[in-house]
Design an enzyme around this catalytic site. Structure first.
Site, mmCIF file in Angstrom:
data_model
loop_
_atom_site.group_PDB
_atom_site.id
_atom_site.type_symbol
_atom_site.label_atom_id
_atom_site.label_comp_id
_atom_site.label_asym_id
_atom_site.label_seq_id
_atom_site.Cartn_x
_atom_site.Cartn_y
_atom_site.Cartn_z
ATOM 1 N N GLY A 69 -2.103 13.925 -15.788
ATOM 2 C CA GLY A 69 -0.729 13.457 -15.833
ATOM 3 C C GLY A 69 -0.629 11.971 -16.121
ATOM 4 O O GLY A 69 -1.597 11.225 -15.974
ATOM 5 N N GLY A 128 -8.315 11.756 -13.035
ATOM 6 C CA GLY A 128 -8.505 12.085 -11.635
ATOM 7 C C GLY A 128 -9.593 13.110 -11.422
ATOM 8 O O GLY A 128 -10.560 13.192 -12.188
ATOM 9 N N ILE A 157 -2.393 9.012 -9.325
ATOM 10 C CA ILE A 157 -1.262 8.326 -8.717
ATOM 11 C C ILE A 157 -1.166 8.631 -7.226
ATOM 12 O O ILE A 157 -0.623 7.850 -6.446
ATOM 13 C CB ILE A 157 0.040 8.705 -9.460
ATOM 14 N N ASP A 158 -1.742 9.781 -6.800
ATOM 15 C CA ASP A 158 -1.691 10.174 -5.389
ATOM 16 C C ASP A 158 -2.699 9.423 -4.528
ATOM 17 O O ASP A 158 -2.673 9.550 -3.302
ATOM 18 C CB ASP A 158 -1.962 11.671 -5.240
ATOM 19 N N MET A 195 5.640 11.965 -5.019
ATOM 20 C CA MET A 195 4.384 12.564 -5.443
ATOM 21 C C MET A 195 3.387 12.595 -4.290
ATOM 22 O O MET A 195 3.391 11.728 -3.431
ATOM 23 C CB MET A 195 3.820 11.796 -6.625
ATOM 24 N N ARG A 220 0.396 15.800 -3.981
ATOM 25 C CA ARG A 220 0.126 17.241 -3.953
ATOM 26 C C ARG A 220 -0.609 17.648 -2.680
ATOM 27 O O ARG A 220 -0.238 18.607 -2.016
ATOM 28 C CB ARG A 220 -0.703 17.644 -5.173
ATOM 29 N N ILE A 224 8.746 7.417 -12.061
ATOM 30 C CA ILE A 224 7.644 6.594 -11.551
ATOM 31 C C ILE A 224 6.412 6.730 -12.441
ATOM 32 O O ILE A 224 5.762 5.743 -12.794
ATOM 33 C CB ILE A 224 7.319 6.986 -10.093
ATOM 34 N N ARG A 225 6.074 7.962 -12.820
ATOM 35 C CA ARG A 225 4.863 8.202 -13.612
ATOM 36 C C ARG A 225 4.872 7.457 -14.934
ATOM 37 O O ARG A 225 3.823 7.054 -15.429
ATOM 38 C CB ARG A 225 4.733 9.699 -13.921
#
Length: 427
Positions: free
Chosen positions: A80, A171, A201-202, A245, A247, A352-353
């Site tokens: 992503g 990631g 991002i997480d 965000m 997961r 945000i992404r």
């Protein structure tokens, strides 16, 4: 020395670095960064006469493995979108070109699909002129995708273009693919280095204190929470619900909660919550204060929703939409009680992404790109550039992909969240 932290090398580094005479400091071979940062963590090893576990320190070496004039390098971005992708691409290109004199640099487009010869996607030649303005833009110049490709297919492209260092930016799924590719390269005895750069991002990759894009995500998530607080206070029994965000890891939600300090309920995947217990606590909050702000990680409350679990092209679980579910559940709950309540729902995820990186992330991306180039040119492979105990490090890819980093509910971070929100520790 912990064998699991040893980084593989393609061979002896025999070429003098082009950086000699242009900088004062180089990282000596054997420089290490401790995994533990407190005395209780390292003391047992010292008492047994052992060296504590450590990572190899990242940075430029005086001698390198590749002759810069005889090779090409490549970079691929997968998964992503995330703030900072263009910053990393730019840092890698500028470091290769100006610091090491590598003039042939390829950007493989649309993830690993662009690396697979059978897909027919031509690479983008990258020069300083091409990447000069991209750090001011969100997204990735190269595009991205999910899902694996055949190893032989990708290797064919690398060999045809004489790519000797491949930088994989992504990631967990991306780095698993990089591990498989690096292992096949080593099995065949090919002189190709594979270097990972942590993008999630997480912030859920192990053995790196922060992945790039995370600081920007927290900053922008905080803006959404500020808006939710304004909306909540603007109505009698107003509820601001923000889905963020996360997961499997609630770091964005937790840190944004602390940065905002107006959040009343922080819901994250690592801390299971009873739906009825939460609704009861929310009801009590509205009776007392007549407004509430909820920060909700997208992976929280998945057990509240019935339905089968599906997976995407990379094998990741497709999450159920807990934000829409919780909004409807809250509205029905208060309707049944005959209590007035207004829910304002905000989902800023794609906003945000797609943002450019903030200043903190931009600086971090530059350093990650530079250290990735230093590692690749020195002949190191099957590694990710990390950041640990205030130093940049080399982390074997298998350590990174073996498990997912999650927040510890007994950690100081989560205890500060509970103190800030005032939410019951058990709902």
């Amino acid at each position: 020395m912990d064998e699991n932290t040893q980084v593989l090398r393609l061979g002896e580094a025999t070429h003098p670095s082009p950086l000699l005479g242009r900088r004062d400091q180089f990282i000596p071979e054997g420089a290490r960064v401790l995994l533990g940062s407190t005395l209780p963590e390292v003391e047992p090893y010292l008492q047994r006469g052992q060296l504590p576990p450590s990572f190899e320190q990242a940075g430029p070496r005086e001698r390198i493995f590749f002759d810069p004039k005889g090779i090409a390098c490549g970079i691929v971005t997968c998964g992503g979108l995330c703030p900072g992708l263009n910053d990393v691409i730019r840092a890698v290109v500028l470091t290769l070109y100006y610091s090491y004199g590598v003039e042939r640099i390829y950007g493989f487009r649309y993830g690993y699909a662009g690396l697979a010869a059978s897909q027919g996607i031509k690479p983008l030649p990258l020069t300083p002129a091409v990447v000069e303005p991209i750090h001011e833009q969100g997204g990735t110049l190269l595009g991205s995708s999910r899902g694996p490709q055949e190893l032989d297919d990708m290797l064919q492209t690398l060999l045809e273009l004489n790519v000797r260092v491949l930088f994989t930016v992504g990631g967990d799924g991306t780095l698993r693919g990089a591990t498989a590719l690096a292992k096949e390269i080593l099995r065949r005895g090919l002189p190709i280095s594979v270097v990972g750069i942590p993008k999630t991002i997480d912030n859920d990759l192990h053995w790196v204190e922060r992945s790039f894009g995370f600081a920007t995500a927290v900053e922008e998530a905080t803006r959404a929470l500020v808006a939710a607080h304004v909306e909540a206070k603007g109505a009698f029994n107003g509820i601001g619900l923000v889905k963020l965000m996360g997961r499997h890891s609630g770091f964005i939600t937790a840190h944004a909660t602390l940065a905002n300090s107006d959040v009343n309920f922080c819901l994250v995947p690592e801390v299971p919550v009873s739906l009825q217990g939460f609704l009861g606590a929310l009801e009590e909050r509205l009776r007392q204060r007549h407004h509430a702000v909820i920060a909700l990680a997208e992976g929280a409350g998945q057990d509240w929703i019935d339905g089968e679990v599906a997976r995407d092209a990379s094998g990741n679980l497709k999450l159920k939409d807990v934000g829409a579910f919780l909004r409807g559940t809250i509205e029905r709950h208060f309707d049944a009680l005959g209590l007035e309540a207004t829910v304002k729902y905000i989902d800023p995820s794609y906003t945000i992404r797609s943002l450019p990186a903030n200043a903190l992330d931009s600086e971090y991306c530059l350093a990650l790109g530079q250290h990735a180039v230093h590692a690749g040119m020195s002949g190191r492979t099957n590694l990710m550039v990390g950041y640990w105990n205030q130093h940049f490090t080399h982390v074997p890819l298998e350590l990174v992909t073996g498990q997912r980093r999650q927040m510890d509910p007994s950690s100081e971070l989560w205890q500060r969240v509970l103190a800030s929100t005032g939410q019951p520790s058990v709902m």
